[in-house]
Design a protein around this motif. Structure first.
Motif, PDB file in Angstrom:
ATOM      1  N   ILE A  70     -43.257 -41.392  -3.141  1.00 10.99           N
ATOM      2  CA  ILE A  70     -43.789 -41.847  -1.860  1.00 10.99           C
ATOM      3  C   ILE A  70     -43.192 -40.962  -0.772  1.00 10.99           C
ATOM      4  O   ILE A  70     -42.137 -40.349  -0.951  1.00 10.99           O
ATOM      5  N   VAL A  71     -43.892 -40.891   0.330  1.00 10.31           N
ATOM      6  CA  VAL A  71     -43.475 -40.053   1.454  1.00 10.31           C
ATOM      7  C   VAL A  71     -42.978 -40.951   2.586  1.00 10.31           C
ATOM      8  O   VAL A  71     -43.640 -41.943   2.937  1.00 10.31           O
ATOM      9  N   LEU A  72     -41.788 -40.604   3.092  1.00 11.99           N
ATOM     10  CA  LEU A  72     -41.223 -41.321   4.229  1.00 11.99           C
ATOM     11  C   LEU A  72     -41.417 -40.491   5.489  1.00 11.99           C
ATOM     12  O   LEU A  72     -41.126 -39.293   5.512  1.00 11.99           O
ATOM     13  N   GLU A  97     -39.817 -44.422   7.488  1.00  9.34           N
ATOM     14  CA  GLU A  97     -40.767 -45.469   7.126  1.00  9.34           C
ATOM     15  C   GLU A  97     -41.700 -44.947   6.042  1.00  9.34           C
ATOM     16  O   GLU A  97     -42.256 -43.842   6.148  1.00  9.34           O
ATOM     17  N   PRO A  98     -41.922 -45.725   4.966  1.00  6.15           N
ATOM     18  CA  PRO A  98     -42.787 -45.261   3.881  1.00  6.15           C
ATOM     19  C   PRO A  98     -44.259 -45.291   4.284  1.00  6.15           C
ATOM     20  O   PRO A  98     -44.725 -46.234   4.948  1.00  6.15           O
ATOM     21  N   LEU A  99     -44.985 -44.251   3.885  1.00  3.09           N
ATOM     22  CA  LEU A  99     -46.429 -44.227   4.065  1.00  3.09           C
ATOM     23  C   LEU A  99     -47.086 -45.024   2.952  1.00  3.09           C
ATOM     24  O   LEU A  99     -46.484 -45.340   1.934  1.00  3.09           O
ATOM     25  N   SER A 100     -48.344 -45.341   3.099  1.00  2.00           N
ATOM     26  CA  SER A 100     -49.023 -46.251   2.170  1.00  2.00           C
ATOM     27  C   SER A 100     -49.443 -45.581   0.868  1.00  2.00           C
ATOM     28  O   SER A 100     -49.737 -46.262  -0.107  1.00  2.00           O
ATOM     29  N   GLU A 101     -49.446 -44.284   0.801  1.00  3.94           N
ATOM     30  CA  GLU A 101     -49.952 -43.598  -0.395  1.00  3.94           C
ATOM     31  C   GLU A 101     -48.828 -43.387  -1.410  1.00  3.94           C
ATOM     32  O   GLU A 101     -47.693 -43.067  -1.049  1.00  3.94           O
ATOM     33  N   ILE A 141     -41.217 -49.480 -13.183  1.00  2.00           N
ATOM     34  CA  ILE A 141     -41.690 -49.613 -11.797  1.00  2.00           C
ATOM     35  C   ILE A 141     -43.205 -49.443 -11.781  1.00  2.00           C
ATOM     36  O   ILE A 141     -43.725 -48.390 -12.172  1.00  2.00           O
ATOM     37  N   ILE A 142     -43.927 -50.469 -11.364  1.00  2.00           N
ATOM     38  CA  ILE A 142     -45.400 -50.390 -11.334  1.00  2.00           C
ATOM     39  C   ILE A 142     -45.943 -50.199  -9.919  1.00  2.00           C
ATOM     40  O   ILE A 142     -47.093 -49.800  -9.747  1.00  2.00           O
ATOM     41  N   ASN A 143     -45.127 -50.486  -8.917  1.00  2.00           N
ATOM     42  CA  ASN A 143     -45.553 -50.302  -7.522  1.00  2.00           C
ATOM     43  C   ASN A 143     -44.400 -49.669  -6.749  1.00  2.00           C
ATOM     44  O   ASN A 143     -43.547 -50.382  -6.203  1.00  2.00           O
ATOM     45  N   PRO A 144     -44.330 -48.329  -6.724  1.00  2.00           N
ATOM     46  CA  PRO A 144     -43.209 -47.667  -6.057  1.00  2.00           C
ATOM     47  C   PRO A 144     -43.047 -48.047  -4.594  1.00  2.00           C
ATOM     48  O   PRO A 144     -41.924 -48.152  -4.095  1.00  2.00           O
ATOM     49  N   LEU A 145     -44.158 -48.250  -3.911  1.00  2.00           N
ATOM     50  CA  LEU A 145     -44.086 -48.585  -2.489  1.00  2.00           C
ATOM     51  C   LEU A 145     -43.428 -49.949  -2.286  1.00  2.00           C
ATOM     52  O   LEU A 145     -42.508 -50.084  -1.465  1.00  2.00           O
TER      53      LEU A 145
END
Length: 282
Positions: free
Chosen positions: A33-35, A39-43, A94-98
């Motif tokens: 994920i990209v911060l 703050e983490p982005l949704s993708e 981990i199934i949902n990294p965000l």
């Protein structure tokens, strides 16, 4: 450009630095994920080459493989009030990294949370069964139920629990010592019983052997006495027949026997010529 080689080199370095900050790669065993400014982005990014804004965005990587977690041993109580030490492990991913980043941040944090959830469910389910059921008959059913409940509780954290297993069940150290002492006392009791039974059997065998020995010796003595009696009777008969044929010889034989018994080695006797013993030789 040949007039300003230093400036050219600096521009090339800056361009390369900017370019390296504009892309990132994700391994096939990872997700990312990209911060942006923390703050983490949704993708969520899968394996491959991806781009981001330099300096204001950074990348956080997560392992997408199945992970193992070894839980520390803890005590629990069964429905029959028996203490038991549970040594378990869990397989998860981990199934949902965000969602995982928002709730757990790191894998050690997720493992700490997983440890608490697994232990609470194990303790609750173990408390509904007896010690024998936990160790043997209901062990598989308990593990399946714990896995389902833990997986359901960990889904809001972006985690899927695939399996929870009890590797080993032990008794607490105090219980182990008490059980060992009971086992030793029981073995000592059995050993004393076996020794007592052995001594009793040995005494019985010796008594029977002594009885048989006494019977055999008595029978042998009786038969020997009977044989001696028959021999003496036969000898007496033979003597009587022999002496009956010659009374003078019998009297002479008795005289010799009396003389042998009367005169020992180095014996001295003073006898007159009228002594009956001396008269026998006439």
């Amino acid at each position: 450009m040949s007039k300003h080689p230093l400036l050219t080199s600096i521009l090339v370095i800056v361009a390369v630095a900017l370019l390296s900050q504009c892309y990132f790669t994700v391994h096939q065993t990872q997700k990312a994920i990209v911060l942006q400014l923390g703050e983490p982005l949704s993708e969520v990014y899968g394996p491959g080459l991806h781009f981001k804004l330099p300096f204001i965005q950074n990348v956080v990587y997560f392992d997408s493989r199945v992970l193992d977690y070894e839980a520390r041993s803890r005590e629990a109580f069964t429905v029959d009030k028996k203490a038991i030490v549970l040594d378990n492990y869990a397989r998860w991913r981990i199934i949902n990294p965000l969602q995982f980043y928002r709730t757990m941040r790191t894998i050690p944090g997720a493992q700490a949370r997983l440890d608490d959830v697994v232990y609470s469910q194990l303790r609750a389910l173990v408390g509904a069964y007896t010690l024998t059921q936990v160790v043997s008959s209901h062990r598989s059913a308990i593990m399946k139920e714990v896995t389902d409940k833990v997986s359901e509780l960990m889904k809001p954290f972006g985690v899927e629990v695939l399996d929870v297993r009890i590797k080993r069940t032990d008794l607490p150290t105090e219980n182990q010592r008490a059980i060992f002492e009971r086992m030793r006392a029981e073995r000592e009791r059995q050993a004393k019983q076996y020794r007592s039974e052995g001594e009793e059997e040995s005494t019985r065998i010796r008594s029977d052997a002594d009885r048989q020995k006494a019977l055999i010796l008595a029978e042998a003595a009786r038969e020997a006495q009977m044989e001696r009696g028959r021999g003496d009777a036969q000898a007496a008969g033979e003597y009587a027949r022999a002496y009956g044929k010659s009374p003078d010889f019998y009297a002479y034989q008795r005289w010799l026997e009396a003389m042998r018994k009367s005169f020992r080695e180095n014996s001295k006797m003073v006898l007159s010529n009228e002594t009956p013993l001396l008269n026998m030789q006439k």
